[in-house]
Design an enzyme around this catalytic site. Structure first.
Site, PDB file in Angstrom:
ATOM      1  N   CYS A  58       0.874  -1.189   0.000  1.00  0.00           N
ATOM      2  CA  CYS A  58       0.000   0.000   0.000  1.00  0.00           C
ATOM      3  C   CYS A  58       0.903   1.229   0.000  1.00  0.00           C
ATOM      4  O   CYS A  58       2.080   1.136  -0.378  1.00  0.00           O
ATOM      5  CB  CYS A  58      -0.969  -0.029   1.176  1.00  0.00           C
ATOM      6  SG  CYS A  58      -0.193  -0.042   2.802  1.00  0.00           S
ATOM      7  N   ASN A  72       2.279   1.491   4.322  1.00  0.00           N
ATOM      8  CA  ASN A  72       2.601   0.224   4.985  1.00  0.00           C
ATOM      9  C   ASN A  72       2.294   0.270   6.484  1.00  0.00           C
ATOM     10  O   ASN A  72       2.958  -0.377   7.293  1.00  0.00           O
ATOM     11  CB  ASN A  72       4.069  -0.191   4.739  1.00  0.00           C
ATOM     12  CG  ASN A  72       4.400  -1.631   5.123  1.00  0.00           C
ATOM     13  OD1 ASN A  72       5.525  -1.938   5.507  1.00  0.00           O
ATOM     14  ND2 ASN A  72       3.455  -2.528   5.039  1.00  0.00           N
ATOM     15  N   CYS A 132      -1.399   0.723   7.329  1.00  0.00           N
ATOM     16  CA  CYS A 132      -2.838   0.414   7.453  1.00  0.00           C
ATOM     17  C   CYS A 132      -3.199  -0.834   6.649  1.00  0.00           C
ATOM     18  O   CYS A 132      -3.340  -1.931   7.199  1.00  0.00           O
ATOM     19  CB  CYS A 132      -3.698   1.596   7.019  1.00  0.00           C
ATOM     20  SG  CYS A 132      -3.529   3.053   8.080  1.00  0.00           S
ATOM     21  N   ARG A 133      -3.382  -0.667   5.322  1.00  0.00           N
ATOM     22  CA  ARG A 133      -3.967  -1.752   4.544  1.00  0.00           C
ATOM     23  C   ARG A 133      -3.061  -2.966   4.376  1.00  0.00           C
ATOM     24  O   ARG A 133      -3.489  -4.105   4.598  1.00  0.00           O
ATOM     25  CB  ARG A 133      -4.375  -1.220   3.157  1.00  0.00           C
ATOM     26  CG  ARG A 133      -5.508  -0.224   3.211  1.00  0.00           C
ATOM     27  CD  ARG A 133      -5.639   0.556   1.920  1.00  0.00           C
ATOM     28  NE  ARG A 133      -4.516   1.460   1.722  1.00  0.00           N
ATOM     29  CZ  ARG A 133      -4.314   2.200   0.648  1.00  0.00           C
ATOM     30  NH1 ARG A 133      -5.165   2.109  -0.366  1.00  0.00           N
ATOM     31  NH2 ARG A 133      -3.282   3.012   0.567  1.00  0.00           N
ATOM     32  N   SER A 134      -1.792  -2.744   3.943  1.00  0.00           N
ATOM     33  CA  SER A 134      -0.967  -3.923   3.626  1.00  0.00           C
ATOM     34  C   SER A 134      -0.540  -4.722   4.865  1.00  0.00           C
ATOM     35  O   SER A 134      -0.536  -5.956   4.806  1.00  0.00           O
ATOM     36  CB  SER A 134       0.222  -3.567   2.733  1.00  0.00           C
ATOM     37  OG  SER A 134       1.099  -2.665   3.352  1.00  0.00           O
ATOM     38  N   ASP A 181      -8.110   3.768   0.914  1.00  0.00           N
ATOM     39  CA  ASP A 181      -7.197   4.222   1.970  1.00  0.00           C
ATOM     40  C   ASP A 181      -8.016   4.693   3.175  1.00  0.00           C
ATOM     41  O   ASP A 181      -8.804   5.627   3.061  1.00  0.00           O
ATOM     42  CB  ASP A 181      -6.373   5.382   1.379  1.00  0.00           C
ATOM     43  CG  ASP A 181      -5.323   5.896   2.341  1.00  0.00           C
ATOM     44  OD1 ASP A 181      -5.342   5.512   3.521  1.00  0.00           O
ATOM     45  OD2 ASP A 181      -4.491   6.703   1.893  1.00  0.00           O
TER      46      ASP A 181
HETATM   47  P1  4NP Z   1      -1.808   2.778   4.024  1.00  0.00           P
HETATM   48  O1  4NP Z   1      -2.476   4.109   4.593  1.00  0.00           O
HETATM   49  O2  4NP Z   1      -1.270   3.125   2.669  1.00  0.00           O
HETATM   50  O3  4NP Z   1      -2.961   1.830   3.967  1.00  0.00           O
HETATM   51  O4  4NP Z   1      -0.737   2.372   5.014  1.00  0.00           O
HETATM   52  C1  4NP Z   1      -1.774   5.338   4.687  1.00  0.00           C
HETATM   53  C2  4NP Z   1      -0.910   5.559   5.722  1.00  0.00           C
HETATM   54  C3  4NP Z   1      -0.254   6.776   5.833  1.00  0.00           C
HETATM   55  C4  4NP Z   1      -0.489   7.752   4.883  1.00  0.00           C
HETATM   56  C5  4NP Z   1      -1.356   7.513   3.832  1.00  0.00           C
HETATM   57  C6  4NP Z   1      -2.003   6.294   3.732  1.00  0.00           C
HETATM   58  N1  4NP Z   1       0.156   9.009   4.999  1.00  0.00           N
HETATM   59  O5  4NP Z   1      -0.143   9.903   4.192  1.00  0.00           O
HETATM   60  O6  4NP Z   1       0.986   9.184   5.899  1.00  0.00           O
END
Ligand code: 4NP
Length: 171
Positions: free
Chosen positions: A25, A28, A30-32, A143
């Site tokens: 993702c 790294n 939240c989703r992955s 997201d």
């Molecule tokens: P992820 O979510 O891609 O599912 O881990 C996010 C985590 C952090 C951010 C964006 C999406 N960020 O902008 O910091």
């Protein structure tokens, strides 16, 4: 699976000894890492851990070394998943070290395609939504970072559905 090419690639992996899966993702956190925890739990319950290598990474490097977002950890824990991954950025060598590389959304997918060193490496990229039941009506994993609790619950619903299908295809 909607894409015939993706199905063919997955079928070519059937019967191979070890299966190495990398979820990707943006951050790294939240989703992955949630996908990693969900698939690891399915594989573990089936007594198949020895056959699988499961990891996750982010296309961005803002959170390198961090544990998953506390909201993701809480929502995952309620469903029985303990997320202990430490964030890292995806790297070119991941295309050698994994058989399937699974981006969560179109932006992650585009970034992975730019990083893939060869067409063979690019074949390994299969979006998560390919494994999610059509009836769930999502063609990417949204997201949840700027969303409320329902965003995290939706991600877990989609990942539990998708990971169970991924496991069924490859077990
Ligand atoms: P992820 O979510 O891609 O599912 O881990 C996010 C985590 C952090 C951010 C964006 C999406 N960020 O902008 O910091």
């Amino acid at each position: 699976m909607k894409s015939e090419k993706a199905r063919e690639y997955i079928e070519s992996l059937r019967g191979s000894g070890k299966i190495r899966v990398l979820f990707v993702c943006l951050g790294n956190i939240c989703r992955s890492p949630a996908a990693e925890g969900v698939l690891a739990d399915i594989v573990d319950r089936a007594g198949q851990s020895h056959r699988w290598t499961i990891d996750s990474a982010g296309t961005g490097n803002y959170h390198t070394g961090d544990l998953p977002d506390h909201r993701m950890r809480i929502h995952a824990r309620r469903r029985g998943f303990e997320l202990t991954h430490h964030a890292r950025q995806v790297r070119e060598s991941d295309f050698d070290n994994f058989d399937i590389i699974i981006p969560m959304d179109g932006s992650n997918e585009r970034n992975l395609r730019l990083l893939a060193p060869t067409p063979e490496a690019e074949r390994k990229i299969i979006p998560m939504a390919e494994f999610v039941d059509k009836a769930m009506r999502y063609d990417y994993i949204p997201d949840p970072y700027y969303e409320g609790a329902e965003g995290f619950e939706l991600v877990l619903d989609l990942l539990q559905d998708g990971c169970s299908h991924l496991f069924e295809l490859l077990k």
